[in-house]
Enzyme design. Structure first.
Site, PDB file in Angstrom:
ATOM      1  N   LYS A  95      26.919   9.454  27.780  1.00 15.45           N
ATOM      2  CA  LYS A  95      26.915   8.848  26.445  1.00 15.45           C
ATOM      3  C   LYS A  95      28.113   7.915  26.327  1.00 15.45           C
ATOM      4  O   LYS A  95      29.236   8.328  26.648  1.00 15.45           O
ATOM      5  CB  LYS A  95      26.997   9.931  25.371  1.00 15.45           C
ATOM      6  CG  LYS A  95      26.807   9.390  23.970  1.00 15.45           C
ATOM      7  CD  LYS A  95      27.761   9.955  22.938  1.00 15.45           C
ATOM      8  CE  LYS A  95      29.211   9.648  23.198  1.00 15.45           C
ATOM      9  NZ  LYS A  95      30.096   9.911  22.048  1.00 15.45           N
ATOM     10  N   GLN A 104       4.251  -6.812  -5.943  1.00 17.21           N
ATOM     11  CA  GLN A 104       2.954  -6.687  -6.622  1.00 17.21           C
ATOM     12  C   GLN A 104       3.076  -5.468  -7.532  1.00 17.21           C
ATOM     13  O   GLN A 104       3.207  -4.343  -7.056  1.00 17.21           O
ATOM     14  CB  GLN A 104       1.843  -6.475  -5.586  1.00 17.21           C
ATOM     15  CG  GLN A 104       0.463  -6.481  -6.219  1.00 17.21           C
ATOM     16  CD  GLN A 104      -0.619  -5.889  -5.330  1.00 17.21           C
ATOM     17  OE1 GLN A 104      -0.345  -5.193  -4.361  1.00 17.21           O
ATOM     18  NE2 GLN A 104      -1.860  -6.161  -5.682  1.00 17.21           N
ATOM     19  N   ARG A 153      -2.646   8.552   2.742  1.00 19.75           N
ATOM     20  CA  ARG A 153      -3.263   9.356   3.805  1.00 19.75           C
ATOM     21  C   ARG A 153      -2.304   9.705   4.941  1.00 19.75           C
ATOM     22  O   ARG A 153      -2.610  10.526   5.786  1.00 19.75           O
ATOM     23  CB  ARG A 153      -4.498   8.630   4.358  1.00 19.75           C
ATOM     24  CG  ARG A 153      -5.728   8.857   3.512  1.00 19.75           C
ATOM     25  CD  ARG A 153      -6.917   8.094   4.033  1.00 19.75           C
ATOM     26  NE  ARG A 153      -6.829   6.674   3.705  1.00 19.75           N
ATOM     27  CZ  ARG A 153      -7.582   5.733   4.257  1.00 19.75           C
ATOM     28  NH1 ARG A 153      -8.447   6.038   5.200  1.00 19.75           N
ATOM     29  NH2 ARG A 153      -7.448   4.460   3.898  1.00 19.75           N
ATOM     30  N   GLY A 173       0.822  -1.217   0.000  1.00 20.00           N
ATOM     31  CA  GLY A 173       0.000   0.000   0.000  1.00 20.00           C
ATOM     32  C   GLY A 173       0.855   1.265   0.000  1.00 20.00           C
ATOM     33  O   GLY A 173       1.931   1.307   0.599  1.00 20.00           O
ATOM     34  N   ASN A 214      -3.942   4.104   8.857  1.00 19.64           N
ATOM     35  CA  ASN A 214      -3.961   4.767   7.552  1.00 19.64           C
ATOM     36  C   ASN A 214      -3.554   6.224   7.628  1.00 19.64           C
ATOM     37  O   ASN A 214      -3.239   6.839   6.625  1.00 19.64           O
ATOM     38  CB  ASN A 214      -5.370   4.687   6.953  1.00 19.64           C
ATOM     39  CG  ASN A 214      -5.777   3.255   6.707  1.00 19.64           C
ATOM     40  OD1 ASN A 214      -5.126   2.541   5.949  1.00 19.64           O
ATOM     41  ND2 ASN A 214      -6.817   2.801   7.384  1.00 19.64           N
ATOM     42  N   THR A 226      -6.719  -7.119  -2.954  1.00 14.19           N
ATOM     43  CA  THR A 226      -6.013  -7.903  -1.924  1.00 14.19           C
ATOM     44  C   THR A 226      -5.702  -9.338  -2.389  1.00 14.19           C
ATOM     45  O   THR A 226      -4.687  -9.906  -1.991  1.00 14.19           O
ATOM     46  CB  THR A 226      -6.827  -7.933  -0.614  1.00 14.19           C
ATOM     47  OG1 THR A 226      -8.206  -8.203  -0.920  1.00 14.19           O
ATOM     48  CG2 THR A 226      -6.750  -6.605   0.106  1.00 14.19           C
TER      49      THR A 226
HETATM   50  C1  UD1 Z   1     -10.155  -4.856   3.083  1.00 14.67           C
HETATM   51  C2  UD1 Z   1     -11.087  -6.052   3.041  1.00 14.67           C
HETATM   52  C3  UD1 Z   1     -12.297  -5.764   3.930  1.00 14.67           C
HETATM   53  C4  UD1 Z   1     -11.829  -5.498   5.327  1.00 14.67           C
HETATM   54  C5  UD1 Z   1     -10.798  -4.385   5.354  1.00 14.67           C
HETATM   55  C6  UD1 Z   1     -10.172  -4.284   6.725  1.00 14.67           C
HETATM   56  C7  UD1 Z   1     -10.830  -6.998   0.808  1.00 14.67           C
HETATM   57  C8  UD1 Z   1     -11.394  -7.092  -0.541  1.00 14.67           C
HETATM   58  N1  UD1 Z   1     -11.489  -6.249   1.665  1.00 14.67           N
HETATM   59  O1  UD1 Z   1     -10.872  -3.777   2.534  1.00 14.67           O
HETATM   60  O2  UD1 Z   1     -13.182  -6.867   3.933  1.00 14.67           O
HETATM   61  O3  UD1 Z   1     -12.920  -5.182   6.162  1.00 14.67           O
HETATM   62  O4  UD1 Z   1      -9.727  -4.619   4.425  1.00 14.67           O
HETATM   63  O5  UD1 Z   1      -9.343  -3.161   6.783  1.00 14.67           O
HETATM   64  O6  UD1 Z   1      -9.818  -7.613   1.106  1.00 14.67           O
HETATM   65  N2  UD1 Z   1      -3.364  -3.951  -0.664  1.00 14.67           N
HETATM   66  C9  UD1 Z   1      -2.304  -4.319  -1.444  1.00 14.67           C
HETATM   67  N3  UD1 Z   1      -2.496  -4.449  -2.806  1.00 14.67           N
HETATM   68  C10 UD1 Z   1      -3.700  -4.233  -3.373  1.00 14.67           C
HETATM   69  C11 UD1 Z   1      -4.777  -3.852  -2.563  1.00 14.67           C
HETATM   70  C12 UD1 Z   1      -4.571  -3.740  -1.204  1.00 14.67           C
HETATM   71  O7  UD1 Z   1      -1.186  -4.521  -0.960  1.00 14.67           O
HETATM   72  O8  UD1 Z   1      -3.786  -4.382  -4.596  1.00 14.67           O
HETATM   73  C13 UD1 Z   1      -3.147  -3.803   0.785  1.00 14.67           C
HETATM   74  C14 UD1 Z   1      -3.431  -2.365   1.191  1.00 14.67           C
HETATM   75  O9  UD1 Z   1      -2.249  -1.577   1.163  1.00 14.67           O
HETATM   76  C15 UD1 Z   1      -3.930  -2.526   2.593  1.00 14.67           C
HETATM   77  C16 UD1 Z   1      -4.622  -3.886   2.568  1.00 14.67           C
HETATM   78  O10 UD1 Z   1      -4.090  -4.587   1.467  1.00 14.67           O
HETATM   79  O11 UD1 Z   1      -2.864  -2.586   3.526  1.00 14.67           O
HETATM   80  C17 UD1 Z   1      -6.133  -3.754   2.462  1.00 14.67           C
HETATM   81  O12 UD1 Z   1      -6.464  -3.070   1.271  1.00 14.67           O
HETATM   82  P1  UD1 Z   1      -7.577  -1.950   1.235  1.00 14.67           P
HETATM   83  O13 UD1 Z   1      -7.652  -1.414  -0.147  1.00 14.67           O
HETATM   84  O14 UD1 Z   1      -7.407  -1.001   2.361  1.00 14.67           O
HETATM   85  O15 UD1 Z   1      -8.870  -2.833   1.467  1.00 14.67           O
HETATM   86  P2  UD1 Z   1     -10.232  -2.368   2.078  1.00 14.67           P
HETATM   87  O16 UD1 Z   1     -11.078  -1.849   0.997  1.00 14.67           O
HETATM   88  O17 UD1 Z   1     -10.012  -1.527   3.273  1.00 14.67           O
HETATM   89 MG    MG Z   2      -8.431  -0.393   4.111  1.00 14.43          MG
END
Ligand code: UD1
Ligand code: MG
Length: 449
Positions: free
Chosen positions: A338, A78, A18, A14, A231, A84
């Site tokens: 120190k 990635q 933010r 990620g 975040n 995810t």
């Molecule tokens: C995700 C979950 C949701 C959960 C929430 C909890 C999914 C589809 N949804 O939603 O059910 O309640 O987290 O916080 O999994 N990330 C990557 N690569 C990507 C997409 C995301 O590394 O392509 C990482 C993001 O940086 C983050 C985490 O995975 O750390 C979650 O991704 P995010 O986009 O925040 O998912 P949410 O929509 O919050």
């Molecule tokens: Mg999230």
């Protein structure tokens, strides 16, 4: 059931926009260690023999930090953020032959505890192919919802955007953390599509897919604090506060007295012995060990320091990296130490800077003593022997050695070594002019109009 190999897939790709930071989000620190470091440590403690850290395409700092925390950590990239499931899929190649338990962890969710991960692995071993960590937040907001059947088994995770109004009423939410049968993981992932509101590959879809294949899925519930995802800087501060409270609690249960716990700040690796007393407003930076019975008085700041049994620090003591304070030694107010060893029973009680030095056993360093350790280019060593007595307001110009039992007179600028048991005086002799002050006053009073 026998323990299987564990592989942790740690999502760190990620961007963390933010945070509004030049530092990648997962490298922001909680209690002196990066969030990524906390998650790597947790994975290590649960016994993960493999750790795959999934990073974005241009994250050399995150890669370096991961390998610094765990030289055996494997890095998977990635390339485009497509959801995810796609992030977990980045670990497909390294884990192609893996058939143990796969844990999916988020590097921005640093407060997970071992008992919770153990409960998830227990549920895995009791036959669930996918175990999801759920929680019940005060406000379920836009988290994915966990749909369970009458027996408590997990039927599906429905993303907020996909929820029916009735599903939005569910208070049980997806934290994102999962334990998955490693032999099935990538087969299940192959069936995930992006036909949904966000056009992303949702990891959450693997629950329904697994059930379609006749596998059981389960949910384990965690305290909402444990799955706090960071975040923003506001959430970073919340996570810090939770982490500090945990460490205060643990320190007290382990036998330390904290006079006002909410004003004691720990680092992830602070070690306090039994019957240590910590006054109000004390900060422990990384790398501090305090032995049994030592007292740290209020407003002291310690970092990279060892404090011996029964030693006494502060108030307003500052111990910097490399400070080794021996048993029953005393470091008083406004004293900075120190990279120096203060041996047993030695005292540096007031207003001093001691750097790159040894202070021998039971030596007494007078108020305002400064070791002049730096010449603008190099650091030099000051050696003060056992039982030596350094007069107040002395400058010890390093390199210099004060012998065992030697004295230096007050106000000395000591540039030469002093032999054992000798006295070194470095100051002009005192001159006394009888009546001078009285004459001076009278003269000036006469001229004043
Ligand atoms: C995700 C979950 C949701 C959960 C929430 C909890 C999914 C589809 N949804 O939603 O059910 O309640 O987290 O916080 O999994 N990330 C990557 N690569 C990507 C997409 C995301 O590394 O392509 C990482 C993001 O940086 C983050 C985490 O995975 O750390 C979650 O991704 P995010 O986009 O925040 O998912 P949410 O929509 O919050
Ligand atoms: Mg999230």
């Amino acid at each position: 059931m026998p323990q299987k190999d564990i592989a942790a897939i740690i999502l760190a790709a990620g961007k963390g926009t933010r945070m509004k930071s030049d530092l990648p989000k997962v490298l922001h620190q909680i209690a002196g260690r990066s969030m990524l470091g906390h998650v790597i440590r947790c994975a290590h403690e649960i016994g993960a023999s493999r750790q795959i850290v999934v990073i974005g395409p241009d994250m050399p700092d995150v890669k370096a930090a991961a390998q610094n925390e765990n030289p055996d950590a494997e890095i998977a990239v990635q390339y485009a953020q497509m959801g995810t499931a796609d992030a977990v899929n980045a670990a497909r190649e390294p884990l192609a032959e893996f058939t143990g338990d796969a844990l999916v962890l988020y590097a921005d969710t640093p407060l997970l505890t071992l008992p919770t991960l153990e409960a998830m692995l227990d549920a895995r071993r009791a036959g669930a192919a996918v175990v999801v960590l759920g929680f019940r937040p005060d406000d379920p907001a836009e988290y994915g919802r966990l749909v369970t059947d009458e027996s408590g088994d997990l039927e599906a995770i429905v993303e907020f955007k996909e929820c029916t109004p009735a599903q939005r009423e569910i208070g049980f939410c997806n934290s994102g953390v999962m334990a998955i049968d490693g032999a099935l993981l990538f087969t299940l992932l192959s069936e995930v599509d992006n036909d949904n509101a966000k056009g992303e590959y949702y990891l959450t879809d693997i629950v329904e897919i697994a059930r379609r294949h006749g596998h059981r899925c389960a949910a384990v519930e965690a305290d909402p604090d444990e799955v706090l995802g960071v975040n923003s800087r506001v959430e970073l501060a919340q996570a810090e506060a939770i982490c500090q409270d945990r460490m205060r609690h643990a320190a007290m249960l382990d036998g330390a007295t904290l006079r006002d716990p909410k004003t004691t700040y720990f680092s992830f690796d602070t070690v306090l012995g039994r019957d240590v007393i910590v006054g109000q407003h004390v900060v422990f930076g990384p790398g501090v060990k305090v032995a049994d019975g030592a007292v740290i008085h209020p407003f002291s700041h310690l970092e990279g320091a060892d404090v011996g049994t029964g030693a006494d620090i502060g108030p307003y003591g500052r111990l910097r990296p490399g400070a080794e304070i021996g048993p029953d030694a005393k470091i008083g107010n406004f004293v900075e130490i120190k990279k120096a060893r203060v041996e047993e029973g030695a005292k540096v009680n007031h207003l001093s800077y001691i750097g790159d030095a040894r202070i021998g056993k039971a030596a007494n360093v007078g108020a305002g003593t400064i070791t002049c350790n730096y010449d603008g280019f190099n650091k030099h060593f000051t050696d003060i022997g056992a039982g030596a007595f350094i007069g107040s307001n002395s400058c010890l110009v390093a390199p210099v050695k004060i012998g065992d039992g030697a004295y230096t007179g007050s106000g000395a600028v000591v540039t030469e070594d002093v032999a054992d048991d000798a006295l070194a005086i470095v100051r002009p002799p005192q001159v006394e002019k009888a009546g001078w002050a009285k004459n001076f006053r009278q003269k000036n009073a006469g001229e004043k109009n």
